[in-house]
Design a protein around this motif. Structure first.
Motif, PDB file in Angstrom:
ATOM      1  N   GLN A  23       0.828  -1.206   0.000  1.00  0.00           N
ATOM      2  CA  GLN A  23       0.000   0.000   0.000  1.00  0.00           C
ATOM      3  C   GLN A  23       0.866   1.262   0.000  1.00  0.00           C
ATOM      4  N   ASP A  24       2.019   1.236   0.679  1.00  0.00           N
ATOM      5  CA  ASP A  24       2.933   2.379   0.659  1.00  0.00           C
ATOM      6  C   ASP A  24       3.579   2.533  -0.716  1.00  0.00           C
ATOM      7  N   ALA A  25       3.956   1.419  -1.313  1.00  0.00           N
ATOM      8  CA  ALA A  25       4.586   1.457  -2.635  1.00  0.00           C
ATOM      9  C   ALA A  25       3.615   2.004  -3.678  1.00  0.00           C
ATOM     10  N   LYS A  26       2.350   1.635  -3.570  1.00  0.00           N
ATOM     11  CA  LYS A  26       1.351   2.150  -4.505  1.00  0.00           C
ATOM     12  C   LYS A  26       1.166   3.652  -4.325  1.00  0.00           C
ATOM     13  N   ALA A  27       1.101   4.081  -3.077  1.00  0.00           N
ATOM     14  CA  ALA A  27       0.885   5.499  -2.798  1.00  0.00           C
ATOM     15  C   ALA A  27       2.098   6.354  -3.162  1.00  0.00           C
ATOM     16  N   ARG A  28       3.295   5.763  -3.106  1.00  0.00           N
ATOM     17  CA  ARG A  28       4.529   6.515  -3.327  1.00  0.00           C
ATOM     18  C   ARG A  28       5.359   5.904  -4.458  1.00  0.00           C
ATOM     19  N   PHE A  29       4.688   5.466  -5.518  1.00  0.00           N
ATOM     20  CA  PHE A  29       5.368   4.758  -6.594  1.00  0.00           C
ATOM     21  C   PHE A  29       6.514   5.557  -7.189  1.00  0.00           C
ATOM     22  N   SER A  30       6.331   6.858  -7.349  1.00  0.00           N
ATOM     23  CA  SER A  30       7.409   7.696  -7.890  1.00  0.00           C
ATOM     24  C   SER A  30       8.643   7.619  -7.004  1.00  0.00           C
ATOM     25  N   ALA A  31       8.448   7.607  -5.698  1.00  0.00           N
ATOM     26  CA  ALA A  31       9.577   7.510  -4.768  1.00  0.00           C
ATOM     27  C   ALA A  31      10.232   6.134  -4.865  1.00  0.00           C
ATOM     28  N   VAL A  32       9.429   5.086  -5.029  1.00  0.00           N
ATOM     29  CA  VAL A  32       9.975   3.734  -5.188  1.00  0.00           C
ATOM     30  C   VAL A  32      10.880   3.689  -6.410  1.00  0.00           C
ATOM     31  N   VAL A  33      10.396   4.239  -7.523  1.00  0.00           N
ATOM     32  CA  VAL A  33      11.172   4.235  -8.765  1.00  0.00           C
ATOM     33  C   VAL A  33      12.441   5.064  -8.604  1.00  0.00           C
ATOM     34  N   ARG A  34      12.314   6.251  -8.033  1.00  0.00           N
ATOM     35  CA  ARG A  34      13.489   7.114  -7.831  1.00  0.00           C
ATOM     36  C   ARG A  34      14.539   6.419  -6.978  1.00  0.00           C
ATOM     37  N   GLN A  35      14.108   5.799  -5.889  1.00  0.00           N
ATOM     38  CA  GLN A  35      15.065   5.118  -5.016  1.00  0.00           C
ATOM     39  C   GLN A  35      15.674   3.901  -5.699  1.00  0.00           C
ATOM     40  N   ALA A  36      14.905   3.206  -6.514  1.00  0.00           N
ATOM     41  CA  ALA A  36      15.466   2.071  -7.259  1.00  0.00           C
ATOM     42  C   ALA A  36      16.561   2.553  -8.207  1.00  0.00           C
ATOM     43  N   GLU A  37      16.358   3.720  -8.803  1.00  0.00           N
ATOM     44  CA  GLU A  37      17.350   4.259  -9.738  1.00  0.00           C
ATOM     45  C   GLU A  37      18.595   4.780  -9.029  1.00  0.00           C
ATOM     46  N   THR A  38      18.429   5.340  -7.848  1.00  0.00           N
ATOM     47  CA  THR A  38      19.560   6.006  -7.185  1.00  0.00           C
ATOM     48  C   THR A  38      20.164   5.227  -6.029  1.00  0.00           C
ATOM     49  N   GLN A  39      19.375   4.350  -5.395  1.00  0.00           N
ATOM     50  CA  GLN A  39      19.853   3.711  -4.169  1.00  0.00           C
ATOM     51  C   GLN A  39      19.810   2.195  -4.201  1.00  0.00           C
ATOM     52  N   GLY A  40      19.353   1.615  -5.291  1.00  0.00           N
ATOM     53  CA  GLY A  40      19.364   0.162  -5.401  1.00  0.00           C
ATOM     54  C   GLY A  40      17.977  -0.445  -5.357  1.00  0.00           C
ATOM     55  N   PRO A  41      17.926  -1.767  -5.419  1.00  0.00           N
ATOM     56  CA  PRO A  41      16.657  -2.496  -5.479  1.00  0.00           C
ATOM     57  C   PRO A  41      15.730  -2.142  -4.318  1.00  0.00           C
ATOM     58  N   GLN A  42      14.445  -2.049  -4.644  1.00  0.00           N
ATOM     59  CA  GLN A  42      13.419  -1.755  -3.650  1.00  0.00           C
ATOM     60  C   GLN A  42      12.525  -2.980  -3.503  1.00  0.00           C
ATOM     61  N   HIS A  43      12.441  -3.513  -2.298  1.00  0.00           N
ATOM     62  CA  HIS A  43      11.681  -4.730  -2.015  1.00  0.00           C
ATOM     63  C   HIS A  43      10.262  -4.349  -1.593  1.00  0.00           C
ATOM     64  N   ILE A  44       9.285  -5.034  -2.168  1.00  0.00           N
ATOM     65  CA  ILE A  44       7.882  -4.755  -1.860  1.00  0.00           C
ATOM     66  C   ILE A  44       7.256  -6.035  -1.310  1.00  0.00           C
ATOM     67  N   SER A  45       6.573  -5.887  -0.168  1.00  0.00           N
ATOM     68  CA  SER A  45       5.936  -7.045   0.459  1.00  0.00           C
ATOM     69  C   SER A  45       4.421  -6.926   0.380  1.00  0.00           C
ATOM     70  N   VAL A  46       3.760  -8.078   0.349  1.00  0.00           N
ATOM     71  CA  VAL A  46       2.307  -8.150   0.350  1.00  0.00           C
ATOM     72  C   VAL A  46       1.915  -8.975   1.564  1.00  0.00           C
ATOM     73  N   HIS A  47       1.103  -8.396   2.415  1.00  0.00           N
ATOM     74  CA  HIS A  47       0.689  -9.042   3.661  1.00  0.00           C
ATOM     75  C   HIS A  47       1.889  -9.511   4.475  1.00  0.00           C
ATOM     76  N   GLY A  48       2.941  -8.687   4.484  1.00  0.00           N
ATOM     77  CA  GLY A  48       4.122  -8.972   5.283  1.00  0.00           C
ATOM     78  C   GLY A  48       5.084  -9.982   4.688  1.00  0.00           C
ATOM     79  N   LYS A  49       4.784 -10.489   3.496  1.00  0.00           N
ATOM     80  CA  LYS A  49       5.652 -11.476   2.856  1.00  0.00           C
ATOM     81  C   LYS A  49       6.318 -10.853   1.632  1.00  0.00           C
ATOM     82  N   PRO A  50       7.624 -11.079   1.434  1.00  0.00           N
ATOM     83  CA  PRO A  50       8.309 -10.535   0.253  1.00  0.00           C
ATOM     84  C   PRO A  50       7.595 -10.977  -1.023  1.00  0.00           C
ATOM     85  N   ALA A  51       7.360 -10.017  -1.926  1.00  0.00           N
ATOM     86  CA  ALA A  51       6.625 -10.343  -3.149  1.00  0.00           C
ATOM     87  C   ALA A  51       7.406  -9.995  -4.407  1.00  0.00           C
ATOM     88  N   VAL A  52       7.886  -8.751  -4.520  1.00  0.00           N
ATOM     89  CA  VAL A  52       8.570  -8.321  -5.736  1.00  0.00           C
ATOM     90  C   VAL A  52       9.707  -7.375  -5.383  1.00  0.00           C
TER      91      VAL A  52
END
Length: 102
Positions: A23-52
């Motif tokens: 839900q945070d990644a959806k709300a802040r997708f631009s930030a997720v993308v920016r951080q992936a580009e500048t700071q490395g892979p961004q891990h996203i979890s669904v219901h507390g479990k690693p997903a993508v």
């Protein structure tokens, strides 16, 4: 439009390389993308479990290139020397003569 109710939690901005809840990644997708580009892979979890994981294009290309490299075993099996008979017997002596020159 975002709710302004005082009890509504704001989406958090994770530290570099940390996990995002979906839900945070959806709300802040631009930030997720920016951080992936500048700071490395961004891990996203669904219901507390690693997903993508969201990767930059550069990191994704590096992974693709590494996946295309043949393994050592594949290189050996593709060698033009496959099937060549080699004499690999070794002497069982513990020492061998050495000639020293002056």
């Amino acid at each position: 439009m975002a709710s302004t109710h005082p009890n509504t939690p704001k989406p958090r901005t994770p530290s570099p390389g940390s996990s995002w809840q979906l839900q945070d990644a959806k709300a802040r997708f631009s930030a997720v993308v920016r951080q992936a580009e500048t700071q490395g892979p961004q891990h996203i979890s669904v219901h507390g479990k690693p997903a993508v994981v969201v990767l930059s294009q550069a990191e994704y290309r590096q992974l693709q290139a590494a996946a295309r490299k043949p393994s050592f075993t594949q290189l050996m099996r593709a060698s033009p020397l496959v099937g060549l008979e080699l004499d690999v017997t070794r002497l069982s002596d513990l020492t061998r003569p050495v000639t020293l020159e002056d």
